[in-house]
Design a protein around this motif. Structure first.
Motif: not given
Length: 404
Positions: A236, A288, A322, A267-268, A255, A312-313, A315, A270
């Motif tokens: 990650y 997570n 996140a 993808r996430w 990822e 925490d991904l 959400d 932040y």
């Protein structure tokens, strides 16, 4: 030094054995304490490596940063400084691998800084850290497709800006670079094993493949943090800068599938507390949850924001970002034992804090990047040492043991 580490290793082992087994906290995004906020963390260990520590028998460096004294130290330097720690890995023998970053701040002045994984042995009883070895990063097999600074293919701070590191189960290292940004895969001896892997659709100004195109990421704003899944199959990598077109202060976490050697497309996001802030590191808590260092650009008395967040991904509030929970304020740590000769409140007031490791379910280790010789957050006018601290949290992380 092996003898001095026996006490620390025993303490860490005992603490680790007392940690609770991993649980998937599906009821909340904040770990195993019902979503309650963490309280004030406590300083439990302090040790330092003096700023002017050089790799024994190494080449001189710093020739391109002038000859004017900086924080009391005059360049060029007699060797390769053991400095700039931007990633940390705990080893089974009680020592730590730490990643020295780009060198002196940019491509132009870092051509004589050799990229290296240092090995450190902290002794929190004496308050001292020793450099006990390490490996230089090299490309003898010609995996890098663009020209390097040195003909012997030892990698320098003009070739890559390495800022994040994870260890693979086979003993190899995955390292995140900011210039590409690239993922770099090295052997346990520091030899590059395959060509640099670019991040699709993202290029920094230093990217060698721009070919006259426009970058969409700020300079040296690539992979500042990188975590791995407990099983080692997924990485990650996290950008330090915001990609053009994304909301201000939004940072991408991508990822990467290690077996396929490819990004999955997931993808996430932040979200920084302030778009002027930056992140320092990212590590896994479980599949997570992750820990992130977020900090402002101040040092010393001007430092106002240096914090560790659990994210925490999943959400849970569905805002597209996140979820964040503050774990520790590094400018407000309780210090009831007066460790390091400091008062009852300990501050970690450095411009760049870029290393975090889980030692047990309530204890974190953190190191600063001292930007040798430029940062002077501890004492104005004096180059910062490399400090290694441990802190005790008020709640268990309930971390997956494979992430520790």
């Amino acid at each position: 030094m092996r003898k001095t580490m026996i006490g620390l290793g025993a303490v860490v082992l005992a603490l680790s054995m007392s940690a609770p087994a991993f649980a998937d906290h599906g009821n909340d995004g904040r770990g195993g304490h019902g979503g309650d906020a963490f309280g004030r963390a406590t300083l439990t260990g302090f040790a330092f490596l003096p700023a002017e520590t050089y790799v024994p028998g190494s080449e001189p460096s710093g020739a391109k940063i002038g000859t004017t004294p900086v924080n009391g130290i005059t360049p060029p330097f007699p060797g390769q400084p053991v400095q700039g720690f931007s990633g940390v890995l705990r080893r089974k023998d009680g020592t730590y691998d730490v990643l020295s970053d780009n060198g002196y701040g940019n491509k132009a002045n870092s051509g004589d800084f050799l990229l290296r994984i240092q090995r450190l042995a902290p002794d929190f009883r004496s308050g001292k850290v020793r450099a006990v070895g390490g490996v230089n990063l090299t490309d003898p097999n010609g995996r890098v497709p663009f020209p390097l600074t040195r003909a012997d293919r030892k990698l320098t701070g003009s070739d890559f800006d390495v800022e994040s590191i994870v260890g693979a189960d086979d003993g190899t290292y995955w390292i995140g670079d900011e210039f590409g940004p690239f993922l770099l895969h090295f052997s346990s001896k520091g030899v590059l094993l395959e060509a640099p892997i670019p991040l699709p659709g993202v290029k920094a100004p230093e990217n060698p493949d721009l070919n006259g195109g426009q970058p969409n990421l700020g300079g040296s704003k690539g992979f500042e943090g990188m975590a791995r899944s407990g099983d080692g199959r997924t990485l990650y990598p996290m950008l330090e800068g915001t990609v053009a077109g994304d909301p201000a202060g939004a940072l991408r976490i991508n990822e990467f599938d290690v077996r396929k050697r490819a990004y999955t497309g997931k993808r996430w996001t932040y979200q920084l507390e302030d778009p002027a802030n930056a992140i320092g590191d990212l590590i896994s808590v479980d599949r997570n949850r992750f820990l992130v260092i977020e900090r402002d650009n101040g040092q010393g008395d001007t430092a106002k924001f240096k914090k560790v967040f659990q994210i925490d991904l999943r959400d849970r509030d569905k805002d597209g970002k996140a979820d964040k929970t503050q774990v520790a304020d590094l400018l407000d740590l309780a210090n009831p034992r007066g460790l390091g000769g400091f008062g009852p409140t300990f501050r970690f007031p450095f411009q760049t804090i870029e290393d975090i490791v889980i030692l047990d379910d309530r204890t974190l280790g953190l190191l600063n990047d001292n930007n040798f010789p430029f940062s002077s957050g501890r004492t104005p006018g004096k180059a910062d040492d490399n400090e290694f601290i441990t802190i005790r949290l008020t709640h268990d992380l309930d971390a997956d043991p494979s992430c520790r």
